[in-house]
Design a protein around this motif. Structure first.
Motif, mmCIF file in Angstrom:
data_model
loop_
_atom_site.group_PDB
_atom_site.id
_atom_site.type_symbol
_atom_site.label_atom_id
_atom_site.label_comp_id
_atom_site.label_asym_id
_atom_site.label_seq_id
_atom_site.Cartn_x
_atom_site.Cartn_y
_atom_site.Cartn_z
ATOM 1 N N ASP A 1 33.418 -7.355 8.501
ATOM 2 C CA ASP A 1 32.381 -8.179 7.885
ATOM 3 C C ASP A 1 32.281 -7.977 6.379
ATOM 4 N N HIS A 2 32.721 -6.815 5.867
ATOM 5 C CA HIS A 2 32.586 -6.588 4.420
ATOM 6 C C HIS A 2 33.605 -7.389 3.618
ATOM 7 N N VAL A 3 34.616 -7.997 4.311
ATOM 8 C CA VAL A 3 35.577 -8.855 3.619
ATOM 9 C C VAL A 3 34.955 -10.237 3.468
ATOM 10 N N PRO A 4 34.785 -10.722 2.252
ATOM 11 C CA PRO A 4 34.119 -12.020 2.065
ATOM 12 C C PRO A 4 34.983 -13.172 2.549
ATOM 13 N N VAL A 5 34.310 -14.180 3.052
ATOM 14 C CA VAL A 5 34.995 -15.389 3.503
ATOM 15 C C VAL A 5 35.271 -16.272 2.295
ATOM 16 N N PRO A 6 36.519 -16.711 2.080
ATOM 17 C CA PRO A 6 36.814 -17.564 0.917
ATOM 18 C C PRO A 6 36.016 -18.853 0.934
ATOM 19 N N ARG A 7 35.906 -19.420 -0.246
ATOM 20 C CA ARG A 7 35.123 -20.641 -0.403
ATOM 21 C C ARG A 7 35.678 -21.785 0.437
ATOM 22 N N HIS A 8 37.011 -21.935 0.448
ATOM 23 C CA HIS A 8 37.578 -23.047 1.197
ATOM 24 C C HIS A 8 37.381 -22.864 2.701
ATOM 25 N N MET A 9 37.302 -21.619 3.164
ATOM 26 C CA MET A 9 37.016 -21.375 4.567
ATOM 27 C C MET A 9 35.588 -21.766 4.919
ATOM 28 N N GLN A 10 34.653 -21.500 4.019
ATOM 29 C CA GLN A 10 33.270 -21.899 4.262
ATOM 30 C C GLN A 10 33.148 -23.423 4.335
ATOM 31 N N LEU A 11 33.867 -24.116 3.437
ATOM 32 C CA LEU A 11 33.847 -25.582 3.490
ATOM 33 C C LEU A 11 34.464 -26.093 4.789
ATOM 34 N N PHE A 12 35.516 -25.410 5.236
ATOM 35 C CA PHE A 12 36.158 -25.808 6.489
ATOM 36 C C PHE A 12 35.211 -25.623 7.673
ATOM 37 N N VAL A 13 34.463 -24.511 7.700
ATOM 38 C CA VAL A 13 33.508 -24.272 8.784
ATOM 39 C C VAL A 13 32.424 -25.329 8.775
ATOM 40 N N ASN A 14 31.903 -25.661 7.592
ATOM 41 C CA ASN A 14 30.866 -26.690 7.494
ATOM 42 C C ASN A 14 31.381 -28.044 7.963
ATOM 43 N N CYS A 15 32.657 -28.311 7.662
ATOM 44 C CA CYS A 15 33.237 -29.594 8.073
ATOM 45 C C CYS A 15 33.402 -29.655 9.591
#
Length: 344
Positions: free
Chosen positions: A240-254
Motif C-alpha cells: 500500500d505504501h507504493v503510490p498508484v500512478p495517475r494514469h492508473m487512477q484515471l483507468f480505475v475511474n473509467c
C-alpha cells in the motif's frame, strides 16, 4: 470410410457384359437351354481392374470387399463432404480395342447398411473413353457426407462451454487463490481436445481443418488469459505504501464509470429571528448533536473531484479484471462466430 488413413471399404459386385465371337450358343442344338453357368477361369475375360485399390489387383466380376484409396479434404470437418471414386480401367487394352459403355447410370444400393458417421448423398458413374492408344476409364463416384451429431455433442459443445468457463477466471476474486488454477485447467483441457481431434484427422499438410485453427486460437486466448491473471494477482498484492500512478487512477475511474465532478458546498439556510426568541421546550431539538454528525454521510471538502481520490492497488486489479473479461469474451465470441460462419 477412414479420414485418418484416407481410404474407404465397401462390399459390392460388378456386372459386365461383352460380346465374344468365340462363344456362340445355339439353343436349338442343346434342347432349348438359354443360360449356362461357367467358371470364369475357363473363358476369356476383359482385363478390367481397379486402379486405386489398396489390395492385390485382380480381375473384376466377382463379389468382393474393396479397399480403395480416397484423398480427403478435412477443411470443413466435421461438416465436410467427401468424394471417393472407384476407378475401373484395363491393364493393357487401349480404347481402340475396348470401350466402356454404361447400360445403367445408377448404382444399386439394395444391401446397403447405413453407417453411424457417414451417409451416402449420391452415387453416379461416368465413362472416359480417351483417345486412341490410351486406356479407357470408368469412374464410380460416391459422395459421402459426415453426420456431425457425434462431434457436436462430444467436441463442439464442450469447447463452447470451456470458453464460457475460461471467461469466469476474471470474475473470480484474487482472495480465493484459484485464479491461476482455473486458467491452467482450461488451458490443459483445450490441449486435450486438440490431441483428441488430431486422432480423427489425416497427417497431411495439404489441408488444415478450420476446427484445428479454432482450437488453436482458443489455446492462444487461454494462454493470454493466464498471463493476464498473473498480472492482476501481481498488482493486487502490491504494498500500500507504493503510490498508484495517475494514469492508473484515471483507468480505475473509467472502468468504475465514475464521473469527474466537483462537490458543491452545502448551502446554509437563513436563521429565522423569531426562532431565536422562541421559548418553546422543543427549541433544543434544532441544535445538532454529536451523534447526528457521526450518523450523517461524509461529504468531501468543497472543490474536491473524484479523480483526487487515491485509488488502491486492489481497485486497479479489479478494474483490470473487468477489462480483461470484456476483451476475452469479445475475442471468444468473434472466433466462435467466424468458425461456425465458415463451416455453414
Amino acid at each position: 470410410m477412414s479420414e485418418t488413413d484416407q481410404y474407404f471399404i465397401l462390399n459390392g459386385q460388378f456386372q459386365f457384359k461383352w460380346t465374344d465371337a468365340t462363344l456362340v450358343w445355339n439353343r436349338t442344338e442343346y434342347h432349348g437351354i438359354e443360360e449356362l453357368c461357367i467358371q470364369q477361369r475357363k473363358i476369356w475375360r476383359p482385363d478390367i481392374f481397379l486402379t486405386n485399390t489398396l489390395t492385390t489387383r485382380q480381375h473384376l466380376g466377382t463379389r468382393d470387399i474393396f479397399k480403395l484409396s480416397c484423398t480427403t479434404d478435412v477443411t470443413l470437418f466435421p461438416f465436410d463432404t467427401q468424394e471417393c471414386e472407384m476407378i475401373v480401367s484395363t491393364w493393357n487394352s487401349p480404347s481402340t480395342e475396348l470401350l466402356f459403355t454404361l447400360y445403367s447410370d445408377s448404382v444399386q444400393l439394395v444391401s446397403f447398411v447405413p453407417n453411424g458417421l457417414w451417409e451416402i448423398s449420391s452415387v453416379y458413374a461416368l465413362v472416359e473413353n480417351t483417345a486412341a492408344h490410351e486406356l479407357p476409364i470408368c469412374r464410380i463416384v460416391f459422395k459421402l457426407k459426415h453426420r456431425p451429431t457425434y462431434y457436436l455433442v462430444n467436441l463442439l459443445v464442450p469447447l463452447v462451454l470451456l470458453s464460457v468457463i475460461g471467461s469466469l477466471v476474471f470474475l473470480l476474486p484474487v482472495e480465493s487463490g484459484e485464479k491461476t488454477g482455473l486458467s491452467m485447467t482450461v488451458l490443459l483441457a483445450y490441449v486435450v481436445f486438440l490431441a483428441l481431434l488430431s486422432d480423427h484427422l489425416p497427417l497431411s499438410s495439404l489441408q488444415t481443418s478450420i476446427l484445428t485453427i479454432y482450437i488453436s486460437a482458443l489455446i492462444v486466448l487461454s494462454c493470454m488469459s493466464l498471463v493476464w491473471t498473473v498480472v492482476v494477482i501481481n498488482i493486487h498484492h502490491k504494498p500500500d505504501h507504493v503510490p498508484v500512478p495517475r494514469h492508473m487512477q484515471l483507468f480505475v475511474n473509467c472502468m468504475t464509470c465514475t464521473r469527474n465532478r466537483t462537490f458543491s458546498s452545502s448551502k446554509v439556510s437563513p436563521v429565522n429571528p423569531r426562532m431565536c426568541n422562541s421559548k418553546t421546550s422543543d427549541s433544543s431539538a434544532s441544535i445538532p448533536t454529536i451523534s447526528s454528525f457521526v450518523a450523517g454521510t461524509h461529504h468531501p471538502a468543497p472543490g474536491t473531484t473524484a479523480d483526487d481520490r487515491q485509488a488502491s492497488w486492489q481497485e486497479v486489479a479489479r478494474a483490470l479484471d473487468r477489462l480483461f473479461l470484456i476483451l476475452f469474451s469479445v475475442a471468444v465470441i468473434i472466433s466462435t462466430s467466424i468458425y461456425f460462419g465458415l463451416t455453414r
